[in-house]
Design a protein around this motif. Structure first.
Motif, PDB file in Angstrom:
ATOM      1  N   GLY A 166       0.776  -1.227   0.000  1.00  0.00           N
ATOM      2  CA  GLY A 166       0.000   0.000   0.000  1.00  0.00           C
ATOM      3  C   GLY A 166       0.804   1.272   0.000  1.00  0.00           C
ATOM      4  O   GLY A 166       0.246   2.361   0.053  1.00  0.00           O
ATOM      5  N   TRP A 167       2.135   1.192  -0.062  1.00  0.00           N
ATOM      6  CA  TRP A 167       2.901   2.431  -0.127  1.00  0.00           C
ATOM      7  C   TRP A 167       3.990   2.316  -1.181  1.00  0.00           C
ATOM      8  O   TRP A 167       4.308   1.251  -1.678  1.00  0.00           O
ATOM      9  N   THR A 168       4.570   3.458  -1.510  1.00  0.00           N
ATOM     10  CA  THR A 168       5.580   3.528  -2.549  1.00  0.00           C
ATOM     11  C   THR A 168       6.750   4.360  -2.051  1.00  0.00           C
ATOM     12  O   THR A 168       6.613   5.148  -1.109  1.00  0.00           O
ATOM     13  N   SER A 169       7.888   4.170  -2.667  1.00  0.00           N
ATOM     14  CA  SER A 169       9.053   4.985  -2.305  1.00  0.00           C
ATOM     15  C   SER A 169       8.925   6.400  -2.835  1.00  0.00           C
ATOM     16  O   SER A 169       9.717   7.271  -2.481  1.00  0.00           O
ATOM     17  N   GLY A 170       7.927   6.652  -3.674  1.00  0.00           N
ATOM     18  CA  GLY A 170       7.674   8.008  -4.158  1.00  0.00           C
ATOM     19  C   GLY A 170       8.482   8.370  -5.383  1.00  0.00           C
ATOM     20  O   GLY A 170       9.209   7.555  -5.958  1.00  0.00           O
ATOM     21  N   VAL A 171       8.342   9.616  -5.786  1.00  0.00           N
ATOM     22  CA  VAL A 171       9.086  10.130  -6.926  1.00  0.00           C
ATOM     23  C   VAL A 171      10.580  10.063  -6.617  1.00  0.00           C
ATOM     24  O   VAL A 171      11.019  10.419  -5.519  1.00  0.00           O
ATOM     25  N   THR A 172      11.361   9.607  -7.570  1.00  0.00           N
ATOM     26  CA  THR A 172      12.794   9.417  -7.338  1.00  0.00           C
ATOM     27  C   THR A 172      13.511  10.752  -7.186  1.00  0.00           C
ATOM     28  O   THR A 172      13.040  11.803  -7.626  1.00  0.00           O
ATOM     29  N   GLU A 173      14.685  10.695  -6.556  1.00  0.00           N
ATOM     30  CA  GLU A 173      15.504  11.901  -6.391  1.00  0.00           C
ATOM     31  C   GLU A 173      15.892  12.478  -7.747  1.00  0.00           C
ATOM     32  O   GLU A 173      15.985  13.706  -7.906  1.00  0.00           O
ATOM     33  N   GLU A 174      16.114  11.598  -8.722  1.00  0.00           N
ATOM     34  CA  GLU A 174      16.474  12.082 -10.067  1.00  0.00           C
ATOM     35  C   GLU A 174      15.330  12.876 -10.682  1.00  0.00           C
ATOM     36  O   GLU A 174      15.556  13.918 -11.327  1.00  0.00           O
ATOM     37  N   ARG A 175      14.087  12.429 -10.478  1.00  0.00           N
ATOM     38  CA  ARG A 175      12.947  13.163 -11.018  1.00  0.00           C
ATOM     39  C   ARG A 175      12.736  14.481 -10.275  1.00  0.00           C
ATOM     40  O   ARG A 175      12.339  15.475 -10.878  1.00  0.00           O
ATOM     41  N   VAL A 176      12.994  14.483  -8.982  1.00  0.00           N
ATOM     42  CA  VAL A 176      12.894  15.730  -8.224  1.00  0.00           C
ATOM     43  C   VAL A 176      13.924  16.730  -8.734  1.00  0.00           C
ATOM     44  O   VAL A 176      13.606  17.917  -8.921  1.00  0.00           O
ATOM     45  N   GLN A 177      15.143  16.287  -8.968  1.00  0.00           N
ATOM     46  CA  GLN A 177      16.177  17.184  -9.484  1.00  0.00           C
ATOM     47  C   GLN A 177      15.806  17.678 -10.876  1.00  0.00           C
ATOM     48  O   GLN A 177      16.053  18.854 -11.211  1.00  0.00           O
ATOM     49  N   TRP A 178      15.245  16.798 -11.684  1.00  0.00           N
ATOM     50  CA  TRP A 178      14.771  17.227 -13.012  1.00  0.00           C
ATOM     51  C   TRP A 178      13.748  18.346 -12.862  1.00  0.00           C
ATOM     52  O   TRP A 178      13.808  19.353 -13.578  1.00  0.00           O
ATOM     53  N   VAL A 231      13.426  20.528 -10.429  1.00  0.00           N
ATOM     54  CA  VAL A 231      14.111  21.753 -10.008  1.00  0.00           C
ATOM     55  C   VAL A 231      14.791  22.418 -11.195  1.00  0.00           C
ATOM     56  O   VAL A 231      14.709  23.640 -11.378  1.00  0.00           O
ATOM     57  N   ASP A 232      15.456  21.620 -12.017  1.00  0.00           N
ATOM     58  CA  ASP A 232      16.152  22.173 -13.186  1.00  0.00           C
ATOM     59  C   ASP A 232      15.181  22.821 -14.165  1.00  0.00           C
ATOM     60  O   ASP A 232      15.437  23.920 -14.682  1.00  0.00           O
ATOM     61  N   VAL A 233      14.060  22.155 -14.424  1.00  0.00           N
ATOM     62  CA  VAL A 233      13.070  22.720 -15.344  1.00  0.00           C
ATOM     63  C   VAL A 233      12.452  23.977 -14.750  1.00  0.00           C
ATOM     64  O   VAL A 233      12.275  24.990 -15.444  1.00  0.00           O
ATOM     65  N   SER A 234      12.127  23.941 -13.474  1.00  0.00           N
ATOM     66  CA  SER A 234      11.551  25.109 -12.811  1.00  0.00           C
ATOM     67  C   SER A 234      12.476  26.314 -12.922  1.00  0.00           C
ATOM     68  O   SER A 234      12.034  27.435 -13.204  1.00  0.00           O
ATOM     69  N   ASN A 235      13.767  26.093 -12.705  1.00  0.00           N
ATOM     70  CA  ASN A 235      14.731  27.190 -12.826  1.00  0.00           C
ATOM     71  C   ASN A 235      14.834  27.695 -14.262  1.00  0.00           C
ATOM     72  O   ASN A 235      14.945  28.906 -14.503  1.00  0.00           O
ATOM     73  N   SER A 236      14.780  26.768 -15.220  1.00  0.00           N
ATOM     74  CA  SER A 236      14.831  27.177 -16.637  1.00  0.00           C
ATOM     75  C   SER A 236      13.616  28.015 -17.008  1.00  0.00           C
ATOM     76  O   SER A 236      13.730  29.003 -17.746  1.00  0.00           O
ATOM     77  N   LEU A 237      12.450  27.637 -16.487  1.00  0.00           N
ATOM     78  CA  LEU A 237      11.242  28.400 -16.776  1.00  0.00           C
ATOM     79  C   LEU A 237      11.308  29.793 -16.151  1.00  0.00           C
ATOM     80  O   LEU A 237      10.801  30.762 -16.727  1.00  0.00           O
ATOM     81  N   LYS A 238      11.931  29.905 -14.975  1.00  0.00           N
ATOM     82  CA  LYS A 238      12.109  31.222 -14.368  1.00  0.00           C
ATOM     83  C   LYS A 238      12.959  32.117 -15.264  1.00  0.00           C
ATOM     84  O   LYS A 238      12.635  33.299 -15.464  1.00  0.00           O
ATOM     85  N   GLN A 239      14.036  31.582 -15.792  1.00  0.00           N
ATOM     86  CA  GLN A 239      14.874  32.359 -16.695  1.00  0.00           C
ATOM     87  C   GLN A 239      14.107  32.769 -17.939  1.00  0.00           C
ATOM     88  O   GLN A 239      14.224  33.904 -18.421  1.00  0.00           O
ATOM     89  N   MET A 240      13.321  31.853 -18.452  1.00  0.00           N
ATOM     90  CA  MET A 240      12.504  32.119 -19.640  1.00  0.00           C
ATOM     91  C   MET A 240      11.468  33.202 -19.365  1.00  0.00           C
ATOM     92  O   MET A 240      11.072  33.953 -20.262  1.00  0.00           O
TER      93      MET A 240
END
Length: 406
Positions: free
Chosen positions: A179-191, A193-202
């Motif tokens: 009934g539980w999961t390890s959740g979104v991976t650290e790699e996806r979380v970092q992805w 963050v990177d996209v969010s920062n890119s959108l801020k620059q845009m």
């Protein structure tokens, strides 16, 4: 017959210059409507096989016609967990049957995966499943993501150039069977963050308001619950401990149908994914919405200011409320997307609602007029194209019979 008619060569030249050809995946762009509005419909837990449940399809067709979304997001578990004899072909048929009502209406859609879609990874790997979704012409999933089910897609303002809203579709992974999961991976979380920062620059240094859609909730969904003694009316036992919970009556509830009928099967409370913390740090998430629990529909704002919400299950081929299944509508106004509204769609209300009436067709033109502008078939179609240029260049405004061309 056609007074002031431009030269045929000019018409044909202009006609071909305005011809519309199918857009490639790179050319697809979502934009707010001319009235500055945009509507999203969330569907999750369709959970079906290749012999698709008729009630589920009826619900889907009626909901699409009644609410007319500008975008549909499929938030995982499109495929049922018990699928005897599943093959690639049968799995593709399952997905196709769900997508065709959306595809045939010309409605853009996005998708991500749930734990039960991953049940078939050995038969139909997730990247191949993602590629199949992207074969549909109305799929607007950005192929440049972290993986097949994790990506972002921008919705631009009506000018087509300014980003107005961003959608993160996140693959929340598999579960461990309890009934539980390890959740979104650290790699996806970092992805993210990177996209969010890119959108801020845009966006000139300013965060682009964003929604997250993922199948399995973050553990912070418990911020909307209150621990109570066992035996409390309506209390549910946690999957992770001996503690019991109810919805916190003092939470900032923003949903229109706040009901919890099963305990959250979220990422494990002891697992630190950093996803929620990243949302707080980036400051762009105006709502995160989940599926997975078919009979939970609550939506509230945490003390940190982030809206978290469940949408109930859609499909009738799996467990859920007797006679009820759910979808959700989100309505946005350009320039004020943070103050969006939402509405829970439930089966009985949706199926009982009257569809909007189509406007009556104009009276047929007089039968004694033989002008091309009154004809049907190919000549009528050609006239509609020619009349576009008539109107553009203010030519030929009135038919010989007196009817206005535009």
């Amino acid at each position: 017959m056609l007074k002031k008619l431009p030269a045929l060569v000019l018409i044909l030249t202009l006609l071909f210059s305005f011809c519309v050809f199918p857009a490639s995946a790179e050319e697809k762009k979502l934009t707010f409507n001319e009235d500055g509005k945009f509507r999203i419909m969330q569907i999750n837990d369709f959970q079906d096989v290749d012999t698709t449940n008729a009630d589920s399809l009826a619900f889907l067709n009626k909901a699409l016609d009644l609410y007319k979304p500008d975008l549909v997001v499929l938030v995982g578990d499109q495929i049922r967990n018990s699928f005897s004899g599943a093959t690639v072909e049968k799995l593709q048929t399952t997905i196709r049957n769900q997508l065709m009502p959306i595809e045939e209406r010309g409605i853009p859609f996005l998708f991500t995966f749930g734990n039960h879609d991953r049940d078939y990874d050995g038969i139909y790997p997730m990247e191949e499943q993602a590629a199949f979704y992207r074969e549909f012409s109305m799929c607007y999933a950005n192929a440049d993501g972290a993986d097949g089910g994790t990506y972002n897609t921008l919705i631009y303002g009506k000018n087509g150039t300014t980003p107005a809203l961003n959608i993160y579709m996140m693959d929340s992974g598999h579960w461990n069977g309890t009934g539980w999961t390890s959740g979104v991976t650290e790699e996806r979380v970092q992805w993210y963050v990177d996209v969010s920062n890119s959108l801020k620059q845009m966006n000139g240094g300013k965060a682009v308001p964003s929604l997250v859609f993922q199948h399995i909730p973050v553990k912070e969904i418990f911020k909307l619950l209150k621990e109570v003694p066992a035996g409390t009316e309506g209390a549910l036992k946690s999957l992770f401990s001996d503690q019991y919970y109810v919805l916190d009556e003092n939470a900032d509830w923003v949903g229109d149908r706040n009901i919890m009928r099963e305990p959250p099967a979220c990422e494990h409370p002891e697992k630190v994914t950093g996803q929620y913390e990243a949302w707080l740090e980036q400051g762009d998430i105006i709502g995160a919405y989940f599926g997975h629990e078919h009979i939970n529909t609550f939506v509230g704002r945490t003390e940190d200011g982030i809206v978290l919400g469940y949408n109930g299950g859609f499909g009738f081929a799996t467990y859920g409320d007797p006679g009820e299944r759910y979808a959700r509508i989100y309505d946005f106004t350009e320039g004020d997307v943070e103050n969006y509204t939402q509405e829970t769609i439930y089966y009985t209300k949706c199926m009982a609602a009257e569809l909007p009436q189509e406007p009556e067709a104009p009276d047929e033109p007089k039968a004694d007029c033989d002008c091309n502008c009154h004809k049907s078939g190919f000549m009528g179609f050609l006239w509609k194209i020619i009349n576009f240029f008539n109107k553009l260049f203010k030519l030929n405004p009135v038919c010989e019979c007196g009817a206005e061309h535009y």
